[in-house]
Design a protein around this motif. Sequence first.
Motif, mmCIF file in Angstrom:
data_model
loop_
_atom_site.group_PDB
_atom_site.id
_atom_site.type_symbol
_atom_site.label_atom_id
_atom_site.label_comp_id
_atom_site.label_asym_id
_atom_site.label_seq_id
_atom_site.Cartn_x
_atom_site.Cartn_y
_atom_site.Cartn_z
ATOM 1 N N PRO A 117 39.952 36.336 45.395
ATOM 2 C CA PRO A 117 40.612 35.149 44.839
ATOM 3 C C PRO A 117 41.552 34.475 45.828
ATOM 4 O O PRO A 117 41.621 33.247 45.891
ATOM 5 C CB PRO A 117 41.375 35.716 43.635
ATOM 6 N N GLU A 124 40.126 26.531 49.443
ATOM 7 C CA GLU A 124 40.001 25.312 48.654
ATOM 8 C C GLU A 124 41.212 24.402 48.798
ATOM 9 O O GLU A 124 41.067 23.179 48.842
ATOM 10 C CB GLU A 124 39.799 25.664 47.168
ATOM 11 N N LEU A 202 38.805 36.606 31.122
ATOM 12 C CA LEU A 202 39.249 35.260 31.454
ATOM 13 C C LEU A 202 40.356 35.277 32.501
ATOM 14 O O LEU A 202 40.403 34.402 33.369
ATOM 15 C CB LEU A 202 39.743 34.545 30.191
ATOM 16 N N LEU A 205 38.568 35.731 35.802
ATOM 17 C CA LEU A 205 37.823 34.537 36.201
ATOM 18 C C LEU A 205 38.740 33.376 36.547
ATOM 19 O O LEU A 205 38.410 32.537 37.395
ATOM 20 C CB LEU A 205 36.862 34.129 35.089
ATOM 21 N N LEU A 206 39.905 33.324 35.902
ATOM 22 C CA LEU A 206 40.816 32.208 36.133
ATOM 23 C C LEU A 206 41.341 32.181 37.562
ATOM 24 O O LEU A 206 41.653 31.110 38.092
ATOM 25 C CB LEU A 206 41.980 32.276 35.140
ATOM 26 N N THR A 207 41.450 33.333 38.191
ATOM 27 C CA THR A 207 41.894 33.362 39.589
ATOM 28 C C THR A 207 40.903 32.663 40.511
ATOM 29 O O THR A 207 41.273 32.198 41.590
ATOM 30 C CB THR A 207 42.075 34.813 40.063
ATOM 31 N N TYR A 208 39.648 32.576 40.080
ATOM 32 C CA TYR A 208 38.633 31.857 40.847
ATOM 33 C C TYR A 208 38.484 30.404 40.388
ATOM 34 O O TYR A 208 38.192 29.519 41.198
ATOM 35 C CB TYR A 208 37.277 32.565 40.728
ATOM 36 N N PHE A 209 38.653 30.163 39.104
ATOM 37 C CA PHE A 209 38.442 28.821 38.572
ATOM 38 C C PHE A 209 39.571 27.862 38.958
ATOM 39 O O PHE A 209 39.319 26.679 39.199
ATOM 40 C CB PHE A 209 38.317 28.870 37.048
ATOM 41 N N ILE A 210 40.810 28.344 38.987
ATOM 42 C CA ILE A 210 41.944 27.461 39.271
ATOM 43 C C ILE A 210 41.806 26.754 40.619
ATOM 44 O O ILE A 210 41.979 25.526 40.692
ATOM 45 C CB ILE A 210 43.268 28.240 39.170
ATOM 46 N N VAL A 212 39.117 26.021 42.324
ATOM 47 C CA VAL A 212 38.000 25.075 42.253
ATOM 48 C C VAL A 212 38.393 23.848 41.448
ATOM 49 O O VAL A 212 38.122 22.700 41.856
ATOM 50 C CB VAL A 212 36.766 25.762 41.641
ATOM 51 N N LEU A 213 39.041 24.042 40.307
ATOM 52 C CA LEU A 213 39.465 22.917 39.487
ATOM 53 C C LEU A 213 40.508 22.072 40.209
ATOM 54 O O LEU A 213 40.495 20.828 40.096
ATOM 55 C CB LEU A 213 40.032 23.427 38.157
ATOM 56 N N TRP A 239 49.036 29.741 39.621
ATOM 57 C CA TRP A 239 47.816 30.490 39.965
ATOM 58 C C TRP A 239 48.011 31.985 39.741
ATOM 59 O O TRP A 239 47.070 32.702 39.373
ATOM 60 C CB TRP A 239 47.449 30.217 41.421
#
Length: 280
Positions: A117, A124, A202, A205-210, A212-213, A239
């Motif tokens: 992450p 990113e 969740l 996964l949020l550590t990866y989604f943040i 990217v978003l 984060w």
Amino acid sequence: MIAQLSGAVVRAVVVLIVISTPSLLIPGTSPETTQIVTLIGLFAGAFVFSEYASTYPGLIEFRDAPPFNRVRVVSLFIALFALSVVVDTDSQVSTLSLVINATGLVISQALDFPFSPLNLFIAEISADAGARQIVDLQIMTGLAALIGLVTLSAFAILVRMQQWPNRQSAFNVWVNLPTFDPTTGGDVVTRLIRDSRINILLGFLLTYFIPVLLRIGTAQLDVSIVTSPQTMVWVVALWMFLPLTLFMRGMAMARVADMIIARRKRLVAYFEPEDRFMPA
């Protein structure tokens, strides 16, 4: 009643201080930014006061199960303080700032491996950053990861040692989980375990989604996160904080499920006939 109101006031002031920490520590903050942060802090403080001053539950979970929310607030304050010190190092060097920077850089280098992450976050966010900003971002993400892991480990130890929630007082599911309705959707234990696993998943996964978003959002709005020290501090802190909250919520719900199972076993043993196993 007075004790409850005074406790609500103290919590509201603490929330206001936590939200204002970056503005107080980072030099060069504009008056407009200070006013916006103060307004947000006042709204957050008023919300916390209304939640803790009310007799009935609202939206804040585990209100009567300390130190769940205290651990979260302390972790967020430490993260905001440490990240603000990193940003302020360029204008004011001290022993504390050197120690914090060195710690963050070491942790960042240890956790910055492919597909981690932290690696994704730096890749990113730092696409349009300079060399100095990339180093600051590495230090800040390392510190955030360290604070999150230490906080999560401390809470896990409390749960594992059965020190949370306090066993000397009754645990009210309605008060501490106001958004969870135990009367609908089947067995409450099954739902708690399911929600626990979903929250932990969740959180991971949020550590990866943040990142990217954030990358998609900044590209659409044509803004840069790394050019604003306060924005960078808040982005890195959230984060860490949002996944941490989900992890802790998942662990807490699993613990509540274990408590209900243990309570059921005690009730079954208590009401079981004494002559059940006696020969006829």
